[in-house]
Design a protein around this motif. Structure first.
Motif, mmCIF file in Angstrom:
data_model
loop_
_atom_site.group_PDB
_atom_site.id
_atom_site.type_symbol
_atom_site.label_atom_id
_atom_site.label_comp_id
_atom_site.label_asym_id
_atom_site.label_seq_id
_atom_site.Cartn_x
_atom_site.Cartn_y
_atom_site.Cartn_z
ATOM 1 N N LYS A 52 0.858 -1.183 0.000
ATOM 2 C CA LYS A 52 0.000 0.000 0.000
ATOM 3 C C LYS A 52 0.900 1.241 0.000
ATOM 4 O O LYS A 52 1.828 1.331 0.803
ATOM 5 C CB LYS A 52 -0.914 -0.015 1.235
ATOM 6 C CG LYS A 52 -1.790 -1.258 1.315
ATOM 7 C CD LYS A 52 -2.617 -1.305 2.588
ATOM 8 C CE LYS A 52 -1.831 -1.824 3.787
ATOM 9 N NZ LYS A 52 -1.642 -3.293 3.752
ATOM 10 N N TYR A 54 1.284 5.572 -0.067
ATOM 11 C CA TYR A 54 0.642 6.828 0.319
ATOM 12 C C TYR A 54 1.590 7.986 0.006
ATOM 13 O O TYR A 54 2.779 7.927 0.331
ATOM 14 C CB TYR A 54 0.307 6.826 1.818
ATOM 15 C CG TYR A 54 -0.566 5.667 2.234
ATOM 16 C CD1 TYR A 54 -1.952 5.759 2.193
ATOM 17 C CD2 TYR A 54 0.011 4.468 2.655
ATOM 18 C CE1 TYR A 54 -2.748 4.692 2.574
ATOM 19 C CE2 TYR A 54 -0.779 3.397 3.034
ATOM 20 C CZ TYR A 54 -2.155 3.511 2.989
ATOM 21 O OH TYR A 54 -2.942 2.441 3.357
ATOM 22 N N GLU A 63 -6.444 11.278 -5.419
ATOM 23 C CA GLU A 63 -6.308 10.478 -4.211
ATOM 24 C C GLU A 63 -4.843 10.415 -3.788
ATOM 25 O O GLU A 63 -3.939 10.479 -4.620
ATOM 26 C CB GLU A 63 -6.838 9.055 -4.436
ATOM 27 C CG GLU A 63 -8.343 8.967 -4.613
ATOM 28 C CD GLU A 63 -8.785 9.380 -6.016
ATOM 29 O OE1 GLU A 63 -7.942 9.355 -6.935
ATOM 30 O OE2 GLU A 63 -9.969 9.713 -6.185
ATOM 31 N N ALA A 64 -4.619 10.257 -2.494
ATOM 32 C CA ALA A 64 -3.260 10.241 -1.951
ATOM 33 C C ALA A 64 -2.770 8.817 -1.712
ATOM 34 O O ALA A 64 -1.840 8.612 -0.929
ATOM 35 C CB ALA A 64 -3.207 11.043 -0.658
ATOM 36 N N TYR A 65 -3.359 7.838 -2.375
ATOM 37 C CA TYR A 65 -2.971 6.446 -2.132
ATOM 38 C C TYR A 65 -3.100 5.641 -3.418
ATOM 39 O O TYR A 65 -3.887 5.968 -4.307
ATOM 40 C CB TYR A 65 -3.845 5.824 -1.039
ATOM 41 C CG TYR A 65 -5.337 5.938 -1.313
ATOM 42 C CD1 TYR A 65 -6.016 4.956 -2.034
ATOM 43 C CD2 TYR A 65 -6.063 7.032 -0.867
ATOM 44 C CE1 TYR A 65 -7.369 5.058 -2.303
ATOM 45 C CE2 TYR A 65 -7.420 7.154 -1.124
ATOM 46 C CZ TYR A 65 -8.071 6.164 -1.850
ATOM 47 O OH TYR A 65 -9.407 6.287 -2.121
ATOM 48 N N VAL A 84 0.268 10.641 -7.010
ATOM 49 C CA VAL A 84 0.541 10.140 -5.662
ATOM 50 C C VAL A 84 2.042 10.174 -5.375
ATOM 51 O O VAL A 84 2.473 10.405 -4.242
ATOM 52 C CB VAL A 84 -0.002 8.704 -5.490
ATOM 53 C CG1 VAL A 84 0.404 8.117 -4.142
ATOM 54 C CG2 VAL A 84 -1.522 8.695 -5.607
ATOM 55 N N GLY A 162 -8.701 2.633 -0.680
ATOM 56 C CA GLY A 162 -7.879 2.835 0.511
ATOM 57 C C GLY A 162 -8.454 2.217 1.767
ATOM 58 O O GLY A 162 -8.161 2.677 2.875
ATOM 59 N N VAL A 165 -5.679 -0.641 5.864
ATOM 60 C CA VAL A 165 -4.643 0.142 6.530
ATOM 61 C C VAL A 165 -3.823 -0.796 7.411
ATOM 62 O O VAL A 165 -4.278 -1.866 7.802
ATOM 63 C CB VAL A 165 -5.246 1.282 7.379
ATOM 64 C CG1 VAL A 165 -5.973 2.284 6.510
ATOM 65 C CG2 VAL A 165 -6.184 0.728 8.441
ATOM 66 N N GLY A 209 -7.215 4.085 -5.872
ATOM 67 C CA GLY A 209 -6.337 3.214 -5.103
ATOM 68 C C GLY A 209 -5.959 1.921 -5.777
ATOM 69 O O GLY A 209 -5.004 1.254 -5.367
#
Length: 367
Positions: A52, A54, A63-65, A84, A162, A165, A209
Motif C-alpha cells: 500500500k 501513500y 487520491e493520496a494512495y 501520488v 484505501g 490500513v 487506489g
C-alpha cells in the motif's frame, strides 16, 4: 465489502462474494502457489507481495494512495506513474504492517510505470522475466512468458478505495480476461501515451487506489499490473485494464538500465531552472512537484513551432536524457550551455517523435 478487517480473506467479483472453481490458465511469472491451493491460499500468497502506497494528493480527483508490487528481495516496487508519487515522502506499508519510506528511482513515461525502492532485504516478491525470455512480438510468441488468453481466470489485488490500513490485507477481485487489445484511452483531455496491448477485465478495477495493483492467475503467478483510471477514447466509459507482465518487465528494466537518467525524477533543487518559454514552449502548470511535462501550447513562429512540437505532446527526454516532470525538463535544459544543440523527445499519439530545436537560445532572448 471489499475490505478485510482481519487477517481473513474476502474474494469479490464486482461487489459480490463468490466461491470459484479454478480451471485452466496461462503462463505467468514468479510466485506460483502449490497445485491444488484454495483461492484463499492463492490470494494470501499474492497479497504478501503487494504493498500500500501513500503520498501526495488528498483533494477531489487526486487520491493520496495507490498500490504497488514488490519485484525484488532488495525492495524494488513497480507501480503506476501518478500524482501520488509527486511527494518528497512516499509511505509504503507491507502486508504484515511494516512501514517504510519509499524512494522514486525513476519512471517510464510511455508505459506510465514508476519504480520505487525501500531499504531492506529478503522481502517477499515476484520475479520479473529476464530480457532474454520476453516476447518479441505483441502476440507473445516466445515462451515461457505467454500472455493470458481471453477467458483466462484472474485475481486483481489492490488497495481499492484505501480501505486497507496497517496490516489489513488488500482487497481481491475475481474475474476473467475479456480481451487483449491496444489501449486507446485518455485522462481528461490528454491521450494516454501507451498504445500497446492491455488486458481488458470483466471486474471493476477502475477504482481510486487500485492503480499499480497485481493481476495474478489462478495459481497466484503475476501476469500484469492494474492500470490507472482512464476512459476509452472511443466510448468515454471507464476502462478496467492491466498492463501485461512482459510490458511491466520492459518498463522496470528500462528504468534500472537508465543509470544516471533515473535521477531525472529528482532534479538538483539548487540549479537555476531554464525558462522553456525561450524555446516557445508552454508546459501544463504544475499541480504538484512532479507534474508530467505535457505541452499546453506552442508560440507561433518559435523554434518549437518550427521543430514540429505540438500541444498535448509529452516530453520524455532532453538530448537523450529522460525527464519525468516539468522541473526535470527545466533542469536538463539549464545544464546545457548557451548555443548547445537542443533535441526533445516526445510521445505523440502513442509513438516516439524526435524534435530538433537547433541551438539553445541565450538566456533572456526569446525567439
Amino acid at each position: 465489502m471489499n475490505s478485510c478487517p482481519t487477517r481473513g480473506m474476502t474474494v469479490v467479483r464486482g461487489w459480490m462474494v463468490v466461491v470459484v472453481a479454478l480451471l485452466g490458465g496461462a503462463e505467468g511469472w514468479g510466485g506460483a502457489e502449490a497445485w491444488g491451493a484454495s483461492p484463499e491460499e492463492t490470494i494470501a500468497g499474492a497479497a504478501r507481495r503487494v504493498v500500500k502506497l501513500y503520498g501526495a494528493g488528498g483533494v477531489r480527483g487526486l487520491e493520496a494512495y495507490q498500490t504497488g508490487i514488490l519485484v525484488s528481495p532488495g525492495g524494488h516496487i513497480v507501480t503506476v506513474l501518478s500524482t501520488v508519487l509527486d511527494s518528497d515522502s512516499i509511505d509504503c506499508v507491507l502486508d504484515d504492517g511494516r512501514r517504510y519510506s519509499a524512494t522514486l528511482l525513476g519512471a517510464d513515461p510511455r508505459r506510465e510505470l514508476a519504480v520505487l525502492s525501500i531499504a531492506g532485504e529478503d522481502f517477499p516478491c515476484y520475479e520479473l522475466p529476464p530480457p532474454d525470455q520476453l516476447p518479441t512480438d505483441p502476440a507473445g510468441a516466445l515462451k515461457p512468458v505467454a500472455r493470458v488468453a481471453p477467458g483466462g481466470r484472474v485475481f486483481a489485488l489492490s488497495n481499492l478505495f484505501g480501505v486497507a490500513v496497517g496490516d489489513e490485507r488488500v482487497s481481491a477481485q475475481h474475474g476473467v480476461v475479456s480481451a487483449v487489445v491496444p489501449l486507446e484511452a485518455r485522462r481528461g483531455a490528454h491521450e494516454a501515451p501507451y498504445r500497446g496491448d492491455v488486458y481488458i477485465l470483466d471486474c471493476t478495477t477502475s477504482n481510486p487506489g487500485s492503480a499499480g495493483g497485481a493481476l495474478v492467475d489462478w495459481r497466484g503467478r503475476l501476469v500484469g499490473m492494474l492500470g490507472k483510471e482512464l476512459r476509452s477514447t472511443a466510448t468515454g466509459v471507464w476502462l478496467n485494464y492491466a498492463l501485461p507482465i512482459d510490458e511491466v518487465a520492459r518498463g522496470y528494466r528500462g528504468v534500472l538500465g537508465a543509470g544516471p537518467d533515473a535521477e531525472a525524477a529528482s532534479p538538483d533543487p539548487d540549479a537555476l531552472p531554464y525558462d522553456v518559454a525561450l524555446l516557445g514552449v508552454v508546459l501544463v502548470s504544475d499541480l504538484l512537484d512532479k507534474t508530467p511535462p505535457f505541452v499546453e501550447s506552442i508560440r507561433d513562429g518559435s523554434v518549437a513551432a518550427g521543430a514540429g512540437l505540438r500541444p498535448d505532446d509529452l516530453l520524455v527526454a532532453v538530448n537523450g536524457r529522460s525527464v519525468a516532470s516539468r522541473s526535470a525538463v527545466q533542469q536538463r535544459l539549464a545544464a546545457l550551455a548557451d548555443g548547445d544543440p537542443v533535441r526533445l523527445t516526445v510521445i505523440r499519439d502513442g509513438g516516439i517523435v524526435e524534435c530538433d530545436l537547433g541551438t539553445k537560445p541565450l538566456a533572456g532572448r526569446r525567439p
